[in-house]
Design a protein around this motif. Structure first.
Motif, PDB file in Angstrom:
ATOM      1  N   ALA A 186       0.824  -1.211   0.000  1.00 40.21           N
ATOM      2  CA  ALA A 186       0.000   0.000   0.000  1.00 40.21           C
ATOM      3  C   ALA A 186       0.861   1.265   0.000  1.00 40.21           C
ATOM      4  CB  ALA A 186      -0.928  -0.006   1.214  1.00 40.21           C
ATOM      5  N   ASP A 187       1.998   1.220   0.706  1.00 42.78           N
ATOM      6  CA  ASP A 187       2.915   2.358   0.725  1.00 42.78           C
ATOM      7  C   ASP A 187       3.476   2.608  -0.671  1.00 42.78           C
ATOM      8  OD1 ASP A 187       4.172   4.427   2.131  1.00 42.78           O
ATOM      9  OD2 ASP A 187       5.913   3.208   2.664  1.00 42.78           O
ATOM     10  N   LEU A 188       3.884   1.531  -1.348  1.00 42.72           N
ATOM     11  CA  LEU A 188       4.368   1.642  -2.716  1.00 42.72           C
ATOM     12  C   LEU A 188       3.293   2.210  -3.630  1.00 42.72           C
ATOM     13  CD1 LEU A 188       6.423   0.943  -5.007  1.00 42.72           C
ATOM     14  CD2 LEU A 188       5.364  -1.323  -5.080  1.00 42.72           C
ATOM     15  N   SER A 189       2.053   1.810  -3.410  1.00 42.02           N
ATOM     16  CA  SER A 189       0.955   2.232  -4.276  1.00 42.02           C
ATOM     17  C   SER A 189       0.473   3.644  -3.977  1.00 42.02           C
ATOM     18  CB  SER A 189      -0.206   1.243  -4.148  1.00 42.02           C
ATOM     19  OG  SER A 189       0.221  -0.046  -4.559  1.00 42.02           O
ATOM     20  N   SER A 190       0.914   4.217  -2.866  1.00 36.13           N
ATOM     21  CA  SER A 190       0.582   5.609  -2.571  1.00 36.13           C
ATOM     22  C   SER A 190       1.781   6.535  -2.744  1.00 36.13           C
ATOM     23  CB  SER A 190       0.025   5.738  -1.141  1.00 36.13           C
ATOM     24  OG  SER A 190       0.992   5.374  -0.178  1.00 36.13           O
ATOM     25  N   ARG A 191       3.002   6.002  -2.550  1.00 35.94           N
ATOM     26  CA  ARG A 191       4.195   6.858  -2.627  1.00 35.94           C
ATOM     27  C   ARG A 191       5.171   6.370  -3.697  1.00 35.94           C
ATOM     28  NH1 ARG A 191       7.423   8.195   2.200  1.00 35.94           N
ATOM     29  NH2 ARG A 191       7.175   6.050   2.958  1.00 35.94           N
ATOM     30  N   PHE A 192       4.627   5.903  -4.812  1.00 34.10           N
ATOM     31  CA  PHE A 192       5.479   5.405  -5.897  1.00 34.10           C
ATOM     32  C   PHE A 192       6.327   6.516  -6.520  1.00 34.10           C
ATOM     33  CE2 PHE A 192       1.043   5.951  -7.242  1.00 34.10           C
ATOM     34  CZ  PHE A 192       1.152   6.961  -8.194  1.00 34.10           C
ATOM     35  N   ASP A 193       5.882   7.764  -6.398  1.00 33.57           N
ATOM     36  CA  ASP A 193       6.641   8.882  -6.953  1.00 33.57           C
ATOM     37  C   ASP A 193       7.536   9.563  -5.919  1.00 33.57           C
ATOM     38  OD1 ASP A 193       6.018   8.813  -9.639  1.00 33.57           O
ATOM     39  OD2 ASP A 193       4.281  10.133  -9.462  1.00 33.57           O
ATOM     40  N   ALA A 194       7.510   9.102  -4.669  1.00 30.22           N
ATOM     41  CA  ALA A 194       8.326   9.742  -3.628  1.00 30.22           C
ATOM     42  C   ALA A 194       9.806   9.524  -3.929  1.00 30.22           C
ATOM     43  CB  ALA A 194       7.975   9.170  -2.261  1.00 30.22           C
ATOM     44  N   ALA A 195      10.593  10.589  -3.829  1.00 26.91           N
ATOM     45  CA  ALA A 195      12.036  10.513  -4.103  1.00 26.91           C
ATOM     46  C   ALA A 195      12.754  10.035  -2.844  1.00 26.91           C
ATOM     47  CB  ALA A 195      12.562  11.869  -4.544  1.00 26.91           C
ATOM     48  N   SER A 213      -2.904  -3.035  -7.427  1.00 24.86           N
ATOM     49  CA  SER A 213      -2.351  -3.330  -6.111  1.00 24.86           C
ATOM     50  C   SER A 213      -3.317  -4.185  -5.306  1.00 24.86           C
ATOM     51  CB  SER A 213      -2.091  -2.002  -5.371  1.00 24.86           C
ATOM     52  OG  SER A 213      -1.531  -2.217  -4.107  1.00 24.86           O
ATOM     53  N   ALA A 214      -2.758  -5.145  -4.541  1.00 28.83           N
ATOM     54  CA  ALA A 214      -3.588  -6.027  -3.712  1.00 28.83           C
ATOM     55  C   ALA A 214      -2.991  -6.154  -2.312  1.00 28.83           C
ATOM     56  CB  ALA A 214      -3.745  -7.386  -4.356  1.00 28.83           C
ATOM     57  N   PRO A 215      -3.257  -5.199  -1.416  1.00 25.93           N
ATOM     58  CA  PRO A 215      -2.850  -5.366  -0.016  1.00 25.93           C
ATOM     59  C   PRO A 215      -3.820  -6.316   0.692  1.00 25.93           C
ATOM     60  CG  PRO A 215      -3.170  -3.024  -0.614  1.00 25.93           C
ATOM     61  CD  PRO A 215      -3.838  -3.874  -1.658  1.00 25.93           C
ATOM     62  N   VAL A 216      -3.295  -7.426   1.195  1.00 25.62           N
ATOM     63  CA  VAL A 216      -4.120  -8.471   1.796  1.00 25.62           C
ATOM     64  C   VAL A 216      -3.930  -8.445   3.309  1.00 25.62           C
ATOM     65  CG1 VAL A 216      -4.555 -10.955   1.868  1.00 25.62           C
ATOM     66  CG2 VAL A 216      -3.927  -9.859  -0.301  1.00 25.62           C
ATOM     67  N   TYR A 217      -5.043  -8.405   4.059  1.00 23.84           N
ATOM     68  CA  TYR A 217      -5.051  -8.162   5.515  1.00 23.84           C
ATOM     69  C   TYR A 217      -3.896  -7.229   5.927  1.00 23.84           C
ATOM     70  CZ  TYR A 217      -2.512 -12.722   5.149  1.00 23.84           C
ATOM     71  OH  TYR A 217      -1.693 -13.763   4.781  1.00 23.84           O
ATOM     72  N   PRO A 218      -3.883  -6.012   5.352  1.00 25.13           N
ATOM     73  CA  PRO A 218      -2.709  -5.156   5.496  1.00 25.13           C
ATOM     74  C   PRO A 218      -2.681  -4.339   6.779  1.00 25.13           C
ATOM     75  CG  PRO A 218      -4.329  -4.058   4.137  1.00 25.13           C
ATOM     76  CD  PRO A 218      -4.903  -5.423   4.461  1.00 25.13           C
ATOM     77  N   PRO A 250      -0.421   4.716   4.739  1.00 22.01           N
ATOM     78  CA  PRO A 250      -0.780   4.875   3.329  1.00 22.01           C
ATOM     79  C   PRO A 250      -2.137   5.523   3.088  1.00 22.01           C
ATOM     80  CG  PRO A 250       0.263   2.751   3.658  1.00 22.01           C
ATOM     81  CD  PRO A 250       0.076   3.349   5.027  1.00 22.01           C
ATOM     82  N   ASP A 251      -3.106   5.293   3.979  1.00 22.26           N
ATOM     83  CA  ASP A 251      -4.417   5.893   3.762  1.00 22.26           C
ATOM     84  C   ASP A 251      -4.384   7.411   3.842  1.00 22.26           C
ATOM     85  OD1 ASP A 251      -3.908   5.386   6.612  1.00 22.26           O
ATOM     86  OD2 ASP A 251      -5.921   6.173   6.949  1.00 22.26           O
ATOM     87  N   ARG A 252      -3.319   7.964   4.404  1.00 22.39           N
ATOM     88  CA  ARG A 252      -3.208   9.420   4.544  1.00 22.39           C
ATOM     89  C   ARG A 252      -2.278  10.021   3.499  1.00 22.39           C
ATOM     90  NH1 ARG A 252      -2.476   9.991  11.024  1.00 22.39           N
ATOM     91  NH2 ARG A 252      -2.745  12.211  10.585  1.00 22.39           N
ATOM     92  N   ASN A 253      -1.888   9.201   2.517  1.00 22.51           N
ATOM     93  CA  ASN A 253      -0.957   9.670   1.492  1.00 22.51           C
ATOM     94  C   ASN A 253      -1.388   9.250   0.081  1.00 22.51           C
ATOM     95  OD1 ASN A 253       1.501  10.828   3.087  1.00 22.51           O
ATOM     96  ND2 ASN A 253       1.001   8.902   4.132  1.00 22.51           N
ATOM     97  N   ILE A 254      -2.683   9.088  -0.127  1.00 21.69           N
ATOM     98  CA  ILE A 254      -3.165   8.654  -1.429  1.00 21.69           C
ATOM     99  C   ILE A 254      -2.931   9.766  -2.456  1.00 21.69           C
ATOM    100  CG2 ILE A 254      -5.130   7.802  -2.741  1.00 21.69           C
ATOM    101  CD1 ILE A 254      -4.237   5.937  -0.494  1.00 21.69           C
ATOM    102  N   PRO A 255      -2.264   9.452  -3.577  1.00 17.57           N
ATOM    103  CA  PRO A 255      -2.013  10.474  -4.590  1.00 17.57           C
ATOM    104  C   PRO A 255      -3.235  10.713  -5.467  1.00 17.57           C
ATOM    105  CG  PRO A 255      -1.143   8.389  -5.336  1.00 17.57           C
ATOM    106  CD  PRO A 255      -1.712   8.147  -3.949  1.00 17.57           C
ATOM    107  N   ALA A 256      -3.084  11.600  -6.412  1.00 17.92           N
ATOM    108  CA  ALA A 256      -4.198  11.896  -7.313  1.00 17.92           C
ATOM    109  C   ALA A 256      -4.438  10.771  -8.311  1.00 17.92           C
ATOM    110  CB  ALA A 256      -3.918  13.207  -8.058  1.00 17.92           C
ATOM    111  N   ASN A 257      -3.438   9.917  -8.523  1.00 24.70           N
ATOM    112  CA  ASN A 257      -3.548   8.852  -9.535  1.00 24.70           C
ATOM    113  C   ASN A 257      -3.227   7.481  -8.954  1.00 24.70           C
ATOM    114  OD1 ASN A 257      -0.860   9.633  -9.141  1.00 24.70           O
ATOM    115  ND2 ASN A 257      -0.233   8.968 -11.178  1.00 24.70           N
ATOM    116  N   PRO A 258      -3.948   7.055  -7.919  1.00 26.33           N
ATOM    117  CA  PRO A 258      -3.646   5.737  -7.340  1.00 26.33           C
ATOM    118  C   PRO A 258      -3.999   4.620  -8.310  1.00 26.33           C
ATOM    119  CG  PRO A 258      -5.684   6.591  -6.430  1.00 26.33           C
ATOM    120  CD  PRO A 258      -5.104   7.691  -7.271  1.00 26.33           C
TER     121      PRO A 258
END
Length: 333
Positions: A186-195, A213-218, A250-258
């Motif tokens: 989920a972190d990767l799927s929200s912060r994939f553009d983070a440097a 993305s498939a976060p399972v019991y995350p 991750p729920d507090r860092n969702i980008p505009a293009n998840p």
């Protein structure tokens, strides 16, 4: 910045053709047989020289067998200083890849239940799978709570860089993770553009955004009472600030293009409250993301494939496969 499939394919081919030069460094090493991971058919190191960047002190790798049944191994590994991917190739590739991030509470990485078993199931259905053995943030890395994310971003980029080698479409690289590995997914799927690290070669010119993305019991939230206490401590220490909790939830860092998300949780999970998945669902929906969410009455935590057998939750892999087809990860036959 989003890239369409044609642009991404061209970028991948160009990156693979262009030699990368940097003083004292070399391009990421080729896939090799494993010398330290059990049952690993093929291994890709993430970083030139093997060791991940920013090690503060020596650590010792250890693999622990937790099962009492020789027929059902349940191994876990910690002390990872050589982050790598174990590759599972299908007999008939469908052109899609899945990066798998097993769980382990950020104190270990599970090898069998949430790694190899899932990879074999997916490979039998045509997916080229890469099980990621990522560095653990509490084991002394200068990058601290971003350590695992650095490895996950790098992994996606290497998969795309080598798409031609594995017969996969570089655009169709999905992410799937379990428990703390679900947090990483989920972190990767929200912060994939983070440097979070400095680019080192041609692979790092490619995007790290998963196709889906498939976060399972995350694990998702780093704020009590939803937070999984052990994962929160390993990520952020004993007394994190509110800003640190927010930065790594991750729920507090969702980008505009998840990317599209498939979510799964058992409501009787005693370790990670189902509210973690619900919080992620709500945050994704608020951004207009495509989300499919499955909640099961029973299943507990860490069921993966083997512990789901004989329960209604056992259907979950097929549900994911059906969803992946509608999401476009799997092309029509």
């Amino acid at each position: 910045m989003m890239m369409d499939r044609r642009t991404l394919l061209a970028s991948s081919l160009l990156a693979g053709a262009a030699p990368w030069r940097a003083e004292g460094m070399m391009a990421s090493p080729p896939a090799t047989p494993s010398d330290d991971l059990p049952d690993a058919p093929e291994v890709i190191s993430l970083w030139p020289g093997g060791t991940g960047p920013g090690r503060l002190h020596p650590i010792t790798q250890e693999i622990v067998e937790r099962s009492k049944d020789p027929a059902l191994p349940d191994r876990a590994i910690h002390g990872i200083s050589h982050p790598r991917m174990v590759v599972f190739r299908p007999k008939q590739p469908n052109g899609a890849a899945v990066l798998i991030t097993p769980g382990g509470g950020y104190v270990r990485v599970v090898i069998d239940r949430e790694g190899y078993e899932m990879a074999r199931w997916l490979a039998a259905r045509g997916f080229t799978c890469f099980v990621l053995f990522y560095r653990l943030p509490g084991e002394g890395w200068a990058s601290g709570p971003d350590t695992a994310l650095i490895d996950a971003q790098r992994a996606i980029r290497i998969i795309r860089h080598r798409a031609g080698q594995y017969g996969i479409d570089p655009a169709r690289v999905a992410s799937m993770g379990f428990s703390a590995g679900g947090h990483l997914c989920a972190d990767l799927s929200s912060r994939f553009d983070a440097a979070v690290y400095a680019p080192i070669d041609a692979a790092d010119a490619l995007p790290a955004r998963p196709f889906c993305s498939a976060p399972v019991y995350p694990v998702i939230s780093m704020t009590p009472p939803l937070a999984h206490a052990g994962s929160r401590r390993e990520m952020l220490g004993d007394h994190p600030s509110a800003a640190q909790e927010a930065a790594h939830s991750p729920d507090r860092n969702i980008p505009a293009n998840p990317p599209p998300h498939f979510l799964l949780h058992a409501e009787d999970d005693p370790a990670v409250p189902v509210g973690n998945t619900l919080a992620l669902r709500d945050a994704l929906k608020a951004k207009g993301a495509r989300v499919e969410c499955h909640l099961f009455e029973q299943g507990g935590h860490g069921f993966g494939l083997r512990n789901a057998a004989g329960k209604p939750v056992a259907i979950w892999p097929q549900l994911w496969l059906n969803w992946a087809q509608t999401a476009g990860l799997v092309k029509p036959a």
